[in-house]
Write an enzyme that holds these catalytic residues in place. Structure first.
Site, PDB file in Angstrom:
ATOM      1  CB  SER A  10      46.557  37.129  39.984  1.00 58.93           C
ATOM      2  OG  SER A  10      45.152  37.137  40.048  1.00 58.93           O
ATOM      3  CG  ASN A 104      35.372  46.321  39.904  1.00 53.90           C
ATOM      4  OD1 ASN A 104      36.468  46.040  40.378  1.00 53.90           O
ATOM      5  ND2 ASN A 104      34.248  45.789  40.358  1.00 53.90           N
ATOM      6  CG  HIS A 106      31.992  41.257  40.603  1.00 56.09           C
ATOM      7  ND1 HIS A 106      32.147  41.721  41.897  1.00 56.09           N
ATOM      8  CD2 HIS A 106      31.066  40.275  40.665  1.00 56.09           C
ATOM      9  CE1 HIS A 106      31.335  41.049  42.699  1.00 56.09           C
ATOM     10  NE2 HIS A 106      30.667  40.172  41.978  1.00 56.09           N
TER      11      HIS A 106
END
Ligand code: GAR
Length: 206
Positions: A10, A104, A106
């Site tokens: 997603s 990234n 998180h």
């Protein structure tokens, strides 16, 4: 850029849409998955984005895995990598080849609830077990320290009294989907000044 995925994808979808909607000068030239069954690969294919599966199990050792992956990234002229639900810890060679060029997302407010074993639903379970009243999402630059690199941006999400890991995950995910394109934009516009673990938006002369 390349997007590395392992599952649902997603956030990959949010990046694809964010690039189009906000006119971010970036092109997803490759989606890499360590799992052939990842739903994210189907999403990429639907958008005509080339995909590749690289699984460490298919290589003699970590170095052979890293070399093959690097070869493909260089061939595709990748200069930025976005990890979007990628569950593997990156080989050192890859980190060394893309210094400050891997980011990234998180699903917590790092440095809380990060580190080895803290991914996906494990994070939301740990947040609820801790009694924390707020969680959130973080986009950061990837370094050797797991979930420990400079933070690009964060957004806070309240923890509700009747939250389950699933309802909290959903509320955080909505925030992730607007946070990741914003972080990508800052990276591709070279808008960030990085000083140790701190980042800030560069002051422009004009
Ligand atoms: C997202 O919530 C992302 O923040 C998390 O995995 C999910 C992937 O969903 N990543 C981590 O936990 C990394 N440590 P998606 O495949 O639908 O983007």
């Amino acid at each position: 850029m390349a997007v590395f995925v392992s599952g649902r994808g997603s956030n990959l979808q949010a990046l694809i849409e964010g690039i189009a909607e906000h006119g971010i000068p970036a092109e997803i030239a490759l989606v890499v998955s360590n799992k052939p069954e990842a739903l994210a690969l189907e999403r990429a294919e639907r958008h005509g984005i080339p995909t590749a599966v690289f699984s460490p199990a298919d290589f003699a050792d970590q170095d052979a895995f890293a070399d093959a992956l690097l070869k493909r990234l260089y061939e595709t002229e990748i200069d930025l990598i976005c990890l979007a639900g990628f569950t593997l810890i990156l080989p050192y060679r890859l980190l060394a080849a893309f210094p400050q060029r891997i980011i990234n997302i998180h699903p917590s407010l790092l440095p809380a609830f990060g580190g080895k074993g803290m991914y996906g639903m494990h994070v939301h379970r740990a947040v609820l077990a801790s009694g924390a009243k707020y969680s959130g999402a973080t986009v950061h630059i990837v370094t050797e320290e797991i979930d420990g690199g400079p933070i690009i941006c964060q957004e806070v999400v309240p923890v509700e009294d009747d939250d389950t890991p699933e309802t909290l995950a959903q509320r955080v995910l909505e925030v992730e989907h607007r946070l990741y394109p914003r972080a990508l934009q800052l990276m591709v516009e070279d808008a960030l000044e990085i000083n140790g673990l701190r980042t800030r938006i560069k002051q422009r002369a004009d």
